[in-house]
Design a protein around this motif. Structure first.
Motif, mmCIF file in Angstrom:
data_model
loop_
_atom_site.group_PDB
_atom_site.id
_atom_site.type_symbol
_atom_site.label_atom_id
_atom_site.label_comp_id
_atom_site.label_asym_id
_atom_site.label_seq_id
_atom_site.Cartn_x
_atom_site.Cartn_y
_atom_site.Cartn_z
ATOM 1 N N GLY A 248 28.553 1.166 23.193
ATOM 2 C CA GLY A 248 28.412 0.569 24.518
ATOM 3 C C GLY A 248 29.594 -0.287 24.912
ATOM 4 N N THR A 249 30.505 -0.561 23.957
ATOM 5 C CA THR A 249 31.728 -1.299 24.264
ATOM 6 C C THR A 249 32.878 -0.311 24.425
ATOM 7 O OG1 THR A 249 32.361 -1.568 21.926
ATOM 8 C CG2 THR A 249 30.927 -3.257 22.904
ATOM 9 N N LEU A 250 33.970 -0.784 24.988
ATOM 10 C CA LEU A 250 35.111 0.090 25.214
ATOM 11 C C LEU A 250 35.609 0.704 23.909
ATOM 12 C CD1 LEU A 250 37.391 1.324 26.889
ATOM 13 C CD2 LEU A 250 38.624 -0.835 26.698
ATOM 14 N N MET A 251 35.732 -0.099 22.858
ATOM 15 C CA MET A 251 36.267 0.410 21.603
ATOM 16 C C MET A 251 35.223 1.181 20.799
ATOM 17 S SD MET A 251 39.337 -0.423 21.997
ATOM 18 C CE MET A 251 40.030 0.068 20.408
ATOM 19 N N GLY A 252 33.963 1.008 21.120
ATOM 20 C CA GLY A 252 32.912 1.700 20.374
ATOM 21 C C GLY A 252 32.555 3.053 20.952
ATOM 22 N N ASP A 253 32.759 3.246 22.243
ATOM 23 C CA ASP A 253 32.439 4.515 22.906
ATOM 24 C C ASP A 253 33.659 5.438 22.919
ATOM 25 O OD1 ASP A 253 29.825 3.892 23.459
ATOM 26 O OD2 ASP A 253 30.252 3.125 25.483
ATOM 27 N N PRO A 254 33.448 6.751 23.119
ATOM 28 C CA PRO A 254 34.581 7.654 23.332
ATOM 29 C C PRO A 254 35.298 7.313 24.642
ATOM 30 C CG PRO A 254 32.591 8.887 22.769
ATOM 31 C CD PRO A 254 32.159 7.470 23.058
ATOM 32 N N SER A 496 27.493 9.036 30.910
ATOM 33 C CA SER A 496 28.075 8.560 32.172
ATOM 34 C C SER A 496 29.492 8.053 31.926
ATOM 35 C CB SER A 496 27.222 7.445 32.788
ATOM 36 O OG SER A 496 27.135 6.343 31.902
ATOM 37 N N ALA A 497 30.269 7.962 32.989
ATOM 38 C CA ALA A 497 31.672 7.546 32.888
ATOM 39 C C ALA A 497 31.872 6.178 33.515
ATOM 40 C CB ALA A 497 32.576 8.571 33.565
ATOM 41 N N ILE A 498 32.519 5.283 32.780
ATOM 42 C CA ILE A 498 32.974 4.002 33.316
ATOM 43 C C ILE A 498 34.483 4.127 33.511
ATOM 44 C CG2 ILE A 498 33.205 1.524 32.923
ATOM 45 C CD1 ILE A 498 30.755 1.658 31.125
ATOM 46 N N TYR A 516 41.735 7.426 33.086
ATOM 47 C CA TYR A 516 41.068 6.996 31.854
ATOM 48 C C TYR A 516 39.629 6.616 32.194
ATOM 49 C CZ TYR A 516 45.718 6.612 29.744
ATOM 50 O OH TYR A 516 46.978 6.890 29.269
ATOM 51 N N ALA A 517 38.707 7.012 31.318
ATOM 52 C CA ALA A 517 37.306 6.644 31.522
ATOM 53 C C ALA A 517 36.614 6.494 30.171
ATOM 54 C CB ALA A 517 36.582 7.683 32.375
ATOM 55 N N GLN A 518 35.726 5.521 30.109
ATOM 56 C CA GLN A 518 34.877 5.302 28.932
ATOM 57 C C GLN A 518 33.615 6.144 29.108
ATOM 58 O OE1 GLN A 518 33.855 1.167 28.434
ATOM 59 N NE2 GLN A 518 32.067 1.618 27.153
ATOM 60 N N LEU A 519 33.252 6.924 28.087
ATOM 61 C CA LEU A 519 32.075 7.784 28.144
ATOM 62 C C LEU A 519 30.936 7.123 27.369
ATOM 63 C CD1 LEU A 519 33.715 11.289 27.546
ATOM 64 C CD2 LEU A 519 33.247 10.140 29.713
ATOM 65 N N THR A 520 29.933 6.679 28.084
ATOM 66 C CA THR A 520 28.819 5.978 27.446
ATOM 67 C C THR A 520 27.601 6.895 27.345
ATOM 68 O OG1 THR A 520 27.942 5.142 29.549
ATOM 69 C CG2 THR A 520 29.633 3.825 28.455
ATOM 70 N N GLY A 521 26.758 6.624 26.365
ATOM 71 C CA GLY A 521 25.535 7.397 26.190
ATOM 72 C C GLY A 521 25.763 8.638 25.345
ATOM 73 N N ASN A 547 37.570 21.284 33.611
ATOM 74 C CA ASN A 547 36.430 21.296 32.697
ATOM 75 C C ASN A 547 36.883 20.853 31.310
ATOM 76 O OD1 ASN A 547 34.581 22.466 34.644
ATOM 77 N ND2 ASN A 547 35.662 24.403 34.342
ATOM 78 N N PHE A 548 36.019 20.134 30.613
ATOM 79 C CA PHE A 548 36.365 19.696 29.256
ATOM 80 C C PHE A 548 35.107 19.475 28.435
ATOM 81 C CE2 PHE A 548 35.920 15.873 31.803
ATOM 82 C CZ PHE A 548 35.243 14.976 30.982
ATOM 83 N N ASN A 549 35.281 19.419 27.130
ATOM 84 C CA ASN A 549 34.201 19.166 26.182
ATOM 85 C C ASN A 549 34.115 17.672 25.926
ATOM 86 O OD1 ASN A 549 32.650 18.890 23.689
ATOM 87 N ND2 ASN A 549 32.934 21.100 23.408
ATOM 88 N N VAL A 550 32.948 17.080 26.106
ATOM 89 C CA VAL A 550 32.817 15.629 25.990
ATOM 90 C C VAL A 550 32.736 15.172 24.544
ATOM 91 C CG1 VAL A 550 31.682 15.439 28.227
ATOM 92 C CG2 VAL A 550 30.291 15.657 26.152
ATOM 93 N N ARG A 551 32.604 16.116 23.591
ATOM 94 C CA ARG A 551 32.555 15.714 22.186
ATOM 95 C C ARG A 551 33.959 15.345 21.728
ATOM 96 N NH1 ARG A 551 28.698 20.163 21.527
ATOM 97 N NH2 ARG A 551 26.609 19.251 21.355
#
Length: 813
Positions: A248-254, A496-498, A516-521, A547-551
């Protein structure tokens, strides 16, 4: 006196022995690791202070010190807290290390190495990540700043104190190696510095290494141009978060980095309007002297080489800060389309206008401007860019005349953030294109002004030819302004994207656009996602989808996280400046918290490391040593003192060195106190004897033959045509008699002369077509307006005279 070890020009020991730099490039992201090796050869403990340049958009993310077998990793802390800890450690006899960003400009850093005992060595490791910019020839540019030029400080401001010496006298060594990898083959790597041969590491040539050749003289920045085959494809890279960081933090999420290269329809790209208000502002400060001011002319002649200009909701002011510039000014002035307005503003410590306000572009006003351009020199003192910018922005835009601001500068200003903020405040009324001229140009200023002004930045160093880069920016300015820009993220359910990047304000044909976007969830279903960039161009809606793979990919490091954090930090810092000091402080707290969490430096934080394991208290008086930084030589290679019109090229408190005579230095050489550079923190050098001035006087440069292309362009009239006279014949390497005798009987003389000029351009200068193409469009437009019936006959006769085989259609007729 010390007779061994590294010493400065004043015979003082220099604790810095060497700098080792390792560069790793993955596609268009660079990670740089610099190791600075110190050794104290004095009899007392020393504190070494090194002020050095950094790329303005770098994310500094690691700082550590190794003493013997002990490694101390620095932490990011609030700036004042870090300074207090550093001072407390030195006061108690402990070792401490402090790295902090300048409050005036994010491309200057100060490294303090505290309390090195006699005979002790220390290695400082500094790491940062940065994106590589895309050049006009599609190369990716990496620049390691090795030169820090003085930054002019406006009266009343304070700056960073720098100890500096001529580049040739730098008493420490530099080694540099690079490893490049990409999904696409690496076609070549070029540099303005001497390199060892490129070594490929695999058969498909997707990995390679290169090293800086021995004996680098610190006379230039280290620049690499990397070329990939089939480069610049849209990509999305998803990087896994840090395992130790909280979800849920910037450094913890993809974090995802998306790179797009928009392509506009050809029908839109070819529709150009004949309008614009052009205000050319030349930086005529001393630091732009010598060969620099000559190049600038070329741009102005070409800039208006079309009767063309894209309609756009903006207005056009061109700021030039001399650096090879008279030629650039000539090119621009010859190329302005009829129907436009223009002015020229020169500035240094003061500023002045060529005309009280912008005037209509006619043959008369063009000739008047050309005469005054020839009399220009770099004799106006310091680089005070803020006031002329304010004056330009205070002028109302001319209805129907788009304003574009072109800034040519060596970037030697101290109030970088104030200038950038002013450009942003006025971004709705213009677009800003910038050119950093010469070694050591401030990347923070050049990139910052262009980014906030919705324009594009270019850097011109060494033997770079200015015209191709200038013409690329010109074409960008001629594009119709993109409006209604928005981004949509379509991600799997639960994700979702931040967005970390600021609102996009400009898009240019074929140029990289980064997000640049943080991917949460998390999602247990599909991993397919997409990002869509939507915008309007010429009233037509357009979009670019990827299109891209979120993993996340495995083992990708944290470079993208740090670049995303840096992007968000810079946006928040600007937001804090806009609110003004003394406000609620919430934004500053956000910056500090984000900086500490991500380990990326900011203007409100610093890296601090204290050696608490040493147990021993360092004894003896602490000696302060400033590490000298290399600076470029100007004015024919001579060092120049504070009062000269060229920038300081001596070490602070230096022993007597060369000084320019009063004639070479201009008015500032005779001013008392020299407030500009003194405010910057430079100490006044020792007085010099008069006889040394005679030895160091700068010889006048003899005029070299004029470039044939520039010679032909200089003869073009404001309307776009050429006239048949001996000068034109000479530029075509013919006699006036040969030209007159070859003219078809029914042909008008100006039509004949103009067709000959176009044939010569297409026949002999096709390798430079990107430099004269818009100017030729202006000529072709004039020819079409004449409705001449003998064009085909003139083209055939012109080909026969010049020995060419250019087709009529190729001339735009």
């Amino acid at each position: 006196m010390y007779c061994c070890g590294l010493i400065t020009a004043q015979k003082e020991p220099v604790p810095l022995k060497s700098i080792d730099v390792e560069l790793e490039v993955k596609d268009h992201v660079a990670t740089v690791v610099s190791t600075l090796n110190y050794e104290n050869k004095e009899d007392n403990p020393v504190e070494a202070v090194f002020i050095f340049p950094m790329p303005g958009d770098a994310a500094v993310c690691h700082f550590s010190a190794k003493i013997g077998q002990t490694e101390i990793v620095a932490e990011v802390k609030e700036k004042q807290q870090a300074r207090d800890e550093y001072d407390d450690a030195l006061s108690s006899g402990q070792q401490a290390f402090l790295l902090e960003e300048s409050e005036q400009s994010p491309d200057i850093f100060r490294l303090s190495v505290g309390s090195l005992s006699p005979g002790e060595s220390a290695s400082i490791r500094l790491e940062y990540v940065t994106e590589l910019s895309v050049e006009a020839d599609d190369g990716l540019r990496f620049c390691l700043p090795a030169v820090l030029n003085p930054r002019y400080q406006p009266q009343g401001s304070t700056g960073v104190q720098v100890t500096s010496i001529p580049a040739s006298l730098v008493p420490y060594s530099l080694s540099f190696s690079a490893r490049v990898s990409s999904p696409r083959p690496i076609s070549k790597i070029e540099s303005s510095c001497s390199l060892d041969p490129l070594q490929y590491l695999n058969t498909d040539q997707t990995q390679a290494t290169v090293k800086l050749a021995a004996g680098h003289k610190f006379d230039k920045d280290i620049e690499l141009l990397i070329y990939y085959k089939d480069a610049h494809k849209p990509t999305a890279v998803v990087e896994a978060g840090q395992s130790s960081a909280e979800a849920g933090t910037l450094m913890g999420d993809p974090v995802v980095m998306v790179s797009l290269y928009p392509e506009f329809p050809q029908s839109v790209m070819s529709s150009l309007a004949s309008c614009g208000e052009f205000v050319f502002v030349m930086d005529r400060s001393g630091s732009m002297s010598g060969a620099c001011i000559k190049n600038a002319k070329v741009f102005i002649l070409i800039y208006f080489s079309s009767d063309v200009f894209h309609s756009s909701p903006h207005t056009v002011a061109l700021i030039i800060i001399p650096s090879s510039f008279k030629d650039t000014l000539v090119l621009l002035l010859k190329s302005i389309p009829v129907g436009c307005y223009f002015n020229i503003v020169s500035f240094g410590s003061r500023y002045e206008h060529m005309f009280p306000k912008s005037v209509a572009y006619t043959q008369k006003t063009m000739e008047e401007a050309l005469k005054k351009v020839e009399q220009m020199d770099a004799n106006m003192g310091g680089t005070e860019i803020l006031q002329p910018l304010k004056q330009i922005y205070s002028q109302p835009c001319i209805p129907g005349q788009p304003r574009q601001l072109f800034v040519f500068t060596d970037g030697e200003v101290g109030n970088t953030k104030e200038v950038i903020d002013l450009v942003k405040t006025n971004s709705a009324s213009h677009r800003c294109f910038t050119f950093g001229i010469g070694e050591g140009a401030s990347t923070a200023l050049i990139n910052g002004m262009a980014k906030q002004g919705g324009g594009h930045a270019q850097f011109i160093t060494g033997t770079d030819r200015m015209q191709p880069k200038v013409m690329q920016s010109l074409r960008f300015s001629l594009q119709q302004a993109v409006t209604d820009i928005s981004v949509r993220w379509d991600l799997p359910m639960g994700v979702s994207a931040i967005v970390l990047s600021p609102q996009l304000t400009a898009i240019f044909q074929g140029q990289r656009t980064l997000f640049y976007a943080q991917l949460t969830g998390q999602s247990s279903d599909t991993a397919d996602g997409s990002m869509t960039l939507k915008y309007s161009l010429a009233g037509q809606p357009s979009e670019e989808k990827l299109n891209f793979n979120v993993r996340p990919a495995e083992d990708t490091g944290l470079a993208i996280h740090r670049l995303g954090a840096r992007t968000l930090i810079r946006s928040l810092e600007m937001e804090e400046r806009e609110r003004g000091e003394g406000q609620d402080g919430d934004t500053k707290k956000k910056v500090v918290d984000l900086s500490v969490q991500s380990g990326v430096s900011s203007s409100f934080t610093s890296f601090i490391a204290v050696n608490k394991d040493n147990g021993k208290t360092i004894q003896g008086p602490l000696m302060h040593r400033n590490i000298p930084v290399p600076m470029m030589m100007r004015c024919g290679g001579m060092p120049v003192l504070h009062g000269c019109s060229a920038p300081l090229r001596l070490m602070a408190d230096a022993a007597p060195m060369a000084e320019m005579n009063a004639k070479s230095c201009g008015p500032r050489a005779r001013s008392k106190g020299m407030p500009g550079l003194k405010a910057f923190g430079f100490s006044k050098p020792a007085a010099l004897k008069k006889k040394s001035l005679k030895k160091c006087a700068v010889a006048e440069h003899s005029e070299s033959p004029r470039d044939p292309l520039l010679q032909l362009v200089s003869l073009q009239k404001a309307s776009g045509c050429w006239v048949m006279d001996p000068s034109l014949a000479a530029s075509l390497e013919k006699t006036i008699k040969e030209v007159e005798n070859s003219k078809p009987a029914v042909a008008d003389k100006e039509v004949w002369a103009t067709i000959l000029a176009l044939i010569w351009l297409h026949g002999f200068k096709m390798d430079l077509k990107e430099e004269w193409e818009l100017l030729a469009m202006k000529a072709a437009s004039w020819l079409r307006a004449q409705s001449a019936a003998c064009v085909t006959e003139c083209v055939e006769a012109g080909n026969s005279l010049l020995g060419c085989s250019v087709q009529k259609d190729a001339l735009g007729l």
